[in-house]
Design a protein around this motif. Structure first.
Motif, PDB file in Angstrom:
ATOM      1  N   THR A  36       0.825  -1.221   0.000  1.00 14.65           N
ATOM      2  CA  THR A  36       0.000   0.000   0.000  1.00 14.65           C
ATOM      3  C   THR A  36       0.857   1.269   0.000  1.00 14.65           C
ATOM      4  O   THR A  36       1.932   1.319   0.609  1.00 14.65           O
ATOM      5  CB  THR A  36      -0.936   0.036   1.228  1.00 14.65           C
ATOM      6  OG1 THR A  36      -0.146  -0.048   2.407  1.00 14.65           O
ATOM      7  CG2 THR A  36      -1.928  -1.099   1.201  1.00 14.65           C
ATOM      8  N   THR A  37       0.341   2.284  -0.686  1.00 11.39           N
ATOM      9  CA  THR A  37       0.989   3.602  -0.758  1.00 11.39           C
ATOM     10  C   THR A  37      -0.103   4.679  -0.772  1.00 11.39           C
ATOM     11  O   THR A  37      -1.279   4.371  -0.964  1.00 11.39           O
ATOM     12  CB  THR A  37       1.813   3.752  -2.054  1.00 11.39           C
ATOM     13  OG1 THR A  37       0.990   3.392  -3.166  1.00 11.39           O
ATOM     14  CG2 THR A  37       3.060   2.889  -2.043  1.00 11.39           C
ATOM     15  N   LYS A  38       0.318   5.915  -0.590  1.00 12.49           N
ATOM     16  CA  LYS A  38      -0.642   7.028  -0.660  1.00 12.49           C
ATOM     17  C   LYS A  38      -0.912   7.446  -2.107  1.00 12.49           C
ATOM     18  O   LYS A  38      -2.004   7.869  -2.449  1.00 12.49           O
ATOM     19  CB  LYS A  38      -0.114   8.239   0.123  1.00 12.49           C
ATOM     20  CG  LYS A  38      -0.246   8.086   1.616  1.00 12.49           C
ATOM     21  CD  LYS A  38      -1.707   8.244   2.038  1.00 12.49           C
ATOM     22  CE  LYS A  38      -1.959   7.693   3.421  1.00 12.49           C
ATOM     23  NZ  LYS A  38      -3.384   7.495   3.709  1.00 12.49           N
ATOM     24  N   GLU A  48       7.197  -1.500  -3.648  1.00 15.59           N
ATOM     25  CA  GLU A  48       7.814  -0.476  -2.788  1.00 15.59           C
ATOM     26  C   GLU A  48       6.924  -0.031  -1.638  1.00 15.59           C
ATOM     27  O   GLU A  48       7.387   0.600  -0.702  1.00 15.59           O
ATOM     28  CB  GLU A  48       8.212   0.759  -3.631  1.00 15.59           C
ATOM     29  CG  GLU A  48       9.413   0.496  -4.502  1.00 15.59           C
ATOM     30  CD  GLU A  48       9.830   1.718  -5.299  1.00 15.59           C
ATOM     31  OE1 GLU A  48       9.416   2.843  -4.946  1.00 15.59           O
ATOM     32  OE2 GLU A  48      10.564   1.535  -6.292  1.00 15.59           O
ATOM     33  N   GLY A  49       5.635  -0.333  -1.712  1.00 17.13           N
ATOM     34  CA  GLY A  49       4.714   0.098  -0.649  1.00 17.13           C
ATOM     35  C   GLY A  49       4.854  -0.762   0.595  1.00 17.13           C
ATOM     36  O   GLY A  49       5.679  -1.688   0.669  1.00 17.13           O
ATOM     37  N   GLU A  50       4.005  -0.451   1.577  1.00 21.47           N
ATOM     38  CA  GLU A  50       4.035  -1.226   2.823  1.00 21.47           C
ATOM     39  C   GLU A  50       3.383  -2.582   2.591  1.00 21.47           C
ATOM     40  O   GLU A  50       2.226  -2.664   2.169  1.00 21.47           O
ATOM     41  CB  GLU A  50       3.263  -0.455   3.908  1.00 21.47           C
ATOM     42  CG  GLU A  50       3.426  -1.053   5.278  1.00 21.47           C
ATOM     43  CD  GLU A  50       2.520  -0.368   6.308  1.00 21.47           C
ATOM     44  OE1 GLU A  50       2.281  -0.966   7.361  1.00 21.47           O
ATOM     45  OE2 GLU A  50       2.039   0.757   6.029  1.00 21.47           O
ATOM     46  N   LYS A  51       4.131  -3.647   2.900  1.00 18.81           N
ATOM     47  CA  LYS A  51       3.632  -5.000   2.589  1.00 18.81           C
ATOM     48  C   LYS A  51       2.717  -5.507   3.700  1.00 18.81           C
ATOM     49  O   LYS A  51       3.044  -5.414   4.871  1.00 18.81           O
ATOM     50  CB  LYS A  51       4.824  -5.942   2.423  1.00 18.81           C
ATOM     51  CG  LYS A  51       4.417  -7.339   1.990  1.00 18.81           C
ATOM     52  CD  LYS A  51       5.618  -8.208   1.744  1.00 18.81           C
ATOM     53  CE  LYS A  51       5.182  -9.623   1.394  1.00 18.81           C
ATOM     54  NZ  LYS A  51       6.331 -10.509   1.181  1.00 18.81           N
ATOM     55  N   LYS A  52       1.571  -6.059   3.276  1.00 16.21           N
ATOM     56  CA  LYS A  52       0.636  -6.630   4.251  1.00 16.21           C
ATOM     57  C   LYS A  52      -0.048  -7.839   3.626  1.00 16.21           C
ATOM     58  O   LYS A  52      -0.143  -7.942   2.409  1.00 16.21           O
ATOM     59  CB  LYS A  52      -0.468  -5.612   4.596  1.00 16.21           C
ATOM     60  CG  LYS A  52      -0.036  -4.475   5.475  1.00 16.21           C
ATOM     61  CD  LYS A  52      -1.225  -3.537   5.687  1.00 16.21           C
ATOM     62  CE  LYS A  52      -0.721  -2.193   6.166  1.00 16.21           C
ATOM     63  NZ  LYS A  52      -1.720  -1.142   6.014  1.00 16.21           N
ATOM     64  N   GLY A  61      -7.381   0.408   3.070  1.00 17.83           N
ATOM     65  CA  GLY A  61      -6.999   1.791   2.808  1.00 17.83           C
ATOM     66  C   GLY A  61      -8.108   2.777   3.112  1.00 17.83           C
ATOM     67  O   GLY A  61      -9.238   2.394   3.445  1.00 17.83           O
ATOM     68  N   ASP A  62      -7.742   4.054   3.009  1.00 18.78           N
ATOM     69  CA  ASP A  62      -8.716   5.146   3.076  1.00 18.78           C
ATOM     70  C   ASP A  62      -8.829   5.748   1.677  1.00 18.78           C
ATOM     71  O   ASP A  62      -8.073   5.385   0.784  1.00 18.78           O
ATOM     72  CB  ASP A  62      -8.271   6.179   4.106  1.00 18.78           C
ATOM     73  CG  ASP A  62      -8.585   5.699   5.506  1.00 18.78           C
ATOM     74  OD1 ASP A  62      -9.730   5.245   5.727  1.00 18.78           O
ATOM     75  OD2 ASP A  62      -7.677   5.718   6.360  1.00 18.78           O
TER      76      ASP A  62
END
Ligand code: ZN
Length: 1003
Positions: A36-38, A48-52, A61-62
């Motif tokens: 996830t990224t903004k 490259e985003g946060e791995k979950k 996400g929002d």
């Protein structure tokens, strides 16, 4: 006679849902990993985003968050001989990519806030790739946005579903058969034999279906197929259908999301084209294609293939689906220049229609602009949104300001998001106003506004509706084929004269004031730059064509119908205002560079002079104005589209016959009186001998009204609600050179306002230079001038001309024009005199009786939060005049307010002819030289002129440069014929309001 009971019919209607539920059976969940990224990341950076790790029900996400999902799984053994699919719904929009980073297919959440009466927006079914079919291994990457089609966070951004499932193709077919007949029943005459048969078949099919085994499904389908095969034999009307996905380039989402919306929508189109050989789709807006080309080259090349195959239609000659109330005439032409050039260069095709299904009213100048840009047909539907009068035609000739006629079609279904079912087709037939004289109407099917486009369900329905007894037949075809067919029966179509005023969204002339101000400034400063750069080019300067093209395209992008009108979210404005400022600075720097080059003798025509000041006039008439230089005040009389140089010794240090007091401003031409509360109570024209302000009234009222509307709409009866006004706090008078100035400070609520009211020696123009620090909510700031003038109409400045609007409410059509759009001026004149309000960035007016009431600021909170809060500066002016607006020089004064003389103290120039020169001059009572630029291709010079008063006009165009060759062209700069010219002159004839483009080869 036998009839089914209401309860039975209700059961039959509901039963479609029971069938639908049985199409897909989830077998096993997929594994979900996400990064996830903004902000969105390119495929190459997907991890490259946060791995979950996620499972259905997890929040990921929002709103507007982004995620690259990695989806893996194994197809269960018992699915391998069945039609296996994936069902994926992230409660957001998404796009499936292949392993090389190319978009394959869009996915849309079923929970979207799209209006479900227009169809099902959800797209959750993904077919297995060939690789996955062979290996049984699922391994895909999906680029997701935590927003639905309308920029909304749905179901708190939680994952809805990610399953491997089995599809029963026979039940799927049954569902669409059943659904089609069910919908058909709803539009048939209940006493018709067709209704009786169709309902009976539906009922019997329902009775058969218990277990939904293959035998039951086959028997039910056999029953329904009889009804589906009944045809209409000699139809009076045929519906042309083309797949569509109205794509707002920004609206309830930022521009960056539109790049991805394009990938989702267009990859879905290509996927479905593979499965539905009759599927025809079209998309407008070259800007959108440009984004796809830049961001997703492989997808773009596949679109090109479909265009070449004749299955993908390029629509709409404009660069974007632009607003047409607010942009200048030159902007509208550039929309076509860049739009049509893109299509021609990229696809080798000439697009000859204007595609504006969703734009908030259409300028009376458009028909002529369209024709001179090689555009023959106009498509919209927006006038069906009128709040007062029903627009009477669907197929008609739209005759513009100059009488040019364009064949136009308004979708009779009154939507560009047709769900392509029987009810849509029946509505088209029922509504179609020209069905007595035309056998064809247009339908655009698919999910739109935020993209999405047609789903398989649209195409399944259309397969069954090609020719179904009880409905007009439907054929998927290009809109260009539709228009050519329409053109064949053209003799009996009605006409509509003048503007296509939308009786709605009147707030969009004013909302997001800074955007409108920047657009006006860029239009005009680009105009100055192009003219001066063209002149500098004759002196050896490199014309910055590439940068100008790029700047223009960005300005044109922001004229999109949800950006410039003010109807987007806050982020859109935060981003475009930042860009506007940079573009403006760049244009100003390029202008300084062009001016500097004129005093650097590169190859001959001009060089530095021994003068101290050069003053440039970019307008096409001679001007005489006071300018302030670093040496002092100067009365500059400057040639049309030219310059004059001055020496310091010409600075005037005399005192002027002016008076400035707290309640009085006066020069030799006019005397202004102000009341105790700061309002203008008298503007006495000493020269003409008349009073401009209506007796007993006050001008410049600075009223604050309740404005509970959104960015689109103002309340119809806002004037009837209690209103207040800004209160005068202080005032002071002063003289500054040839200017008499009254400075007033006002306050209201949380807001402050300062006005410098300026009267200049030798001038009747009264400028209200205004600074507002605006901090109100649901309020609207307006100011009005009750004039001592009698007329039944006001004259409004529009693109390449002006338009009369009623100042009364005789008819419901007059009454509905409670707010109108005008550009640089509005004038009310009687035969012998009148007065105009000029402005430098405002567009919304209420015109009633003898009152011009200008909308200055709004303060809405939807869709853009905190719209228009903060500091604003703008100028409007009162111009009393003798005679009508032509004799009063109103248009000239308005242009002069907007295009001040350019003072250049650093590098005065010299030409062979001395200290003063007109580069281009048009000798004519009413023809105006609007644009001077380098030709898009080649080194010729292009001039755009127009007749500005609605009369026939003979004109002589003069050039300071030797003319080797001259030709008349269309606005796309394509040659029509050669023009006779002497070495420096061309004679031209204009018909009323005519726009002319000519191309000069200069020696
Ligand atoms: Zn739109």
């Amino acid at each position: 006679m036998f009839r089914f009971s209401e309860k039975q019919i209700e059961m039959m209607i509901q039963f479609a849902d029971d069938i639908k539920e049985k199409i897909y059976t989830p077998k096993t969940p997929l594994n979900i990993e996400g990064y996830t990224t903004k902000e969105p990341l390119h495929f190459d950076r997907k991890t490259e985003g946060e791995k979950k790790t996620f499972k259905p029900g997890d929040k990921w996400g929002d709103v507007f968050d982004c995620c690259w999902f990695h989806i893996t799984g194994d197809v269960p053994e018992d699915c391998k001989d069945k039609h296996t699919v994936l069902l994926i719904d992230f409660n957001g929009e998404a796009c499936v990519f292949d392993n090389h980073g190319n978009p394959q297919r869009g996915l849309t959440n079923g929970s979207s806030s799209f209006c479900f009466s227009l169809g099902q927006p959800g797209k959750r079914v993904l077919q297995l790739s060939n690789d996955a079919k062979q290996t049984g291994k699922i391994d895909i990457w999906i680029d997701a946005g935590c927003n639905d089609l309308f920029g909304t966070l749905c179901k708190d951004g939680r994952i809805e579903q990610a399953d491997i499932a089995v599809c029963r193709d026979d039940i799927r077919d049954l569902y669409y058969d059943y659904w089609t007949i069910r919908e058909l029943m709803q539009v048939l005459d209940k006493d018709s034999a067709r209704y009786a048969r169709a309902s009976r078949a539906l009922y019997e099919a329902m009775v058969i279906l218990h277990n939904f085994d293959e035998d039951e499904v086959k028997r039910a389908r056999d029953l329904l197929s009889k009804e589906l095969s009944r045809k209409s034999l000699d139809p009076c009307l045929k519906v042309s259908a083309v797949g569509h996905a109205h794509m707002d380039l920004a609206w309830l989402w930022p521009i960056r999301e539109t790049f991805r919306k394009a990938a989702r929508t267009f990859s879905t189109v290509l996927d479905l084209m593979g499965r539905y050989p009759e599927y025809i789709f079209g998309a407008s807006q070259p800007q959108l294609y440009q984004w796809v080309k830049d961001e997703y080259p492989n997808l773009y090349s596949k679109i090109k293939e479909k265009v070449a195959e004749g299955r993908w239609e390029l629509q709409g000659g404009m660069w974007v689906e632009s607003d047409t109330n607010l942009p200048s005439g030159e902007s509208l032409i550039r929309q076509f220049v860049y739009g049509k050039t893109f299509y021609r260069e990229e696809f080798g095709l000439d697009v000859r229609n204007l595609w504006l299904p969703d734009v908030f009213g259409y300028s009376a100048s458009l028909p002529q602009i369209m024709k001179t840009c090689g555009v023959d047909y106009f498509m919209t539907q927006k006038l069906s949104w009128n709040d007062t009068n029903k627009f009477p035609h669907h197929t008609f000739y739209w005759k513009g300001l100059d009488g040019t006629a364009v064949l136009s079609h308004m979708l009779p279904e009154e939507t560009y998001n047709s769900n392509a079912g029987p009810q849509s087709i029946a509505k088209s037939e029922k509504n179609y106003a020209q069905k007595a004289v035309s056998d064809r109407c247009l339908m655009l099917f698919g999910i739109g506004d935020g993209g999405g486009g047609p789903g398989a369900e649209h195409l399944e329905k259309l397969k069954r509706l090609k020719n179904l007894s009880g409905l007009p037949p439907v054929k998927q075809e290009f809109s260009s084929d539709f228009f050519e067919h329409l053109n064949q029966d053209s003799a009996n179509y009605p006409q509509w004269h003048g503007e296509l005023y939308l009786e709605k969204h009147r707030g969009t002339y004013t909302s997001q004031a800074e955007t409108k101000k920047y657009n006006r400034m860029l239009e005009l400063r680009l105009r100055d730059l192009e003219f001066l750069a063209t002149v500098a080019m004759q002196n050896g300067w490199d014309y910055p064509q590439e940068r100008l093209d790029e700047i223009w395209k960005e300005v044109l992008l922001y004229q999109f119908h949800d950006i410039l009108p003010g109807s987007s979210i806050k982020r859109v404005y935060d981003e475009c205002l930042e860009r506007y400022e940079l573009l403006l600075q760049e244009v100003q720097q390029l202008t300084r560079d062009a001016l500097k080059s004129l005093s650097e003798n590169k190859n001959g025509r001009f060089d530095a002079s021994s003068n101290d000041i050069a003053v440039f006039n970019t307008l096409s008439w001679k001007r005489s104005e006071w300018v302030q230089t670093k040496y002092g005040w100067l009365k500059a009389e400057v040639e049309p589209m030219g310059f004059r140089c001055f020496k310091k010794s010409e600075i005037i240090e005399e005192s002027f016959p002016l008076k400035a007091e707290r309640k009085l401003l006066e020069n030799e031409l006019i005397r202004l009186e102000f009341s105790e509360d700061g309002r203008l109570i008298s503007a006495y024209d000493k020269q003409a001998g008349f009073e401009t302000i209506h007796e007993g009234s006050k001008g410049n009222t600075l009223d604050v009204y309740t404005d509970n509307g959104d960015a689109w709409d103002i309340l119809e009866d806002y004037q009837k609600l209690p209103s207040e006004s800004f209160k005068l706090e202080s005032s002071s008078a002063s003289l500054s050179g040839p200017k008499a100035i009254l400075e007033q400070t006002y306050s209201y609520g949380n807001s402050n306002l300062t006005q410098k009211i300026v009267l200049t020696h030798d001038s009747k123009r009264i400028d209200f230079n205004t600074e507002v620090d605006w901090h109100e909510n649901s309020k609207m700031l307006r100011t009005k001038f009750p004039l001592n003038v009698f007329s039944h109409f006001a004259t409004c400045d529009i693109q390449f001309g002006n338009l009369r609007r009623p100042t009364h409410t005789n008819t419901s059509w007059d009454k509905a024009m409670l707010e109108v759009c005008a550009h640089k001026f509005v004038d009310i004149s009687q035969k012998d005199r009148g007065a105009a309000i000029l402005n430098d960035c405002k567009y919304g007016y209420n015109l009633f009786g003898n009152v011009i009431d200008i909308n200055l600021l709004r303060s809405t909170s939807f869709p853009g939060k905190e719209a228009d809060q903060g500091k604003h500066s703008f100028t409007y002016s009162l111009l009393p005049h003798k005679g009508d607006l032509m004799q009063g020089g109103v248009a000239e004064a308005a242009s002069e307010l907007n295009s001040p003389l350019i003072i250049n103290e650093d590098c005065p120039i010299h030409s062979e002819s001395g200290n003063s020169l007109s580069f281009f001059d048009i000798e004519s009572e009413t023809a105006v030289l609007e644009t001077v630029k380098k030709a898009q291709e080649g080194s010729e010079v292009v001039l755009r002129l127009y007749e500005s008063a609605g009369g026939s006009s003979e004109a002589k165009l003069k050039s300071a440069f030797e003319i080797e060759n001259a030709c008349l062209t269309n606005a796309l700069e394509e040659e029509i014929c050669e023009l006779k010219s002497s070495s420096q002159e061309i004679n031209l004839s204009f018909r009323p309001w005519e726009i002319k483009t000519i191309k000069l080869k200069l020696e």
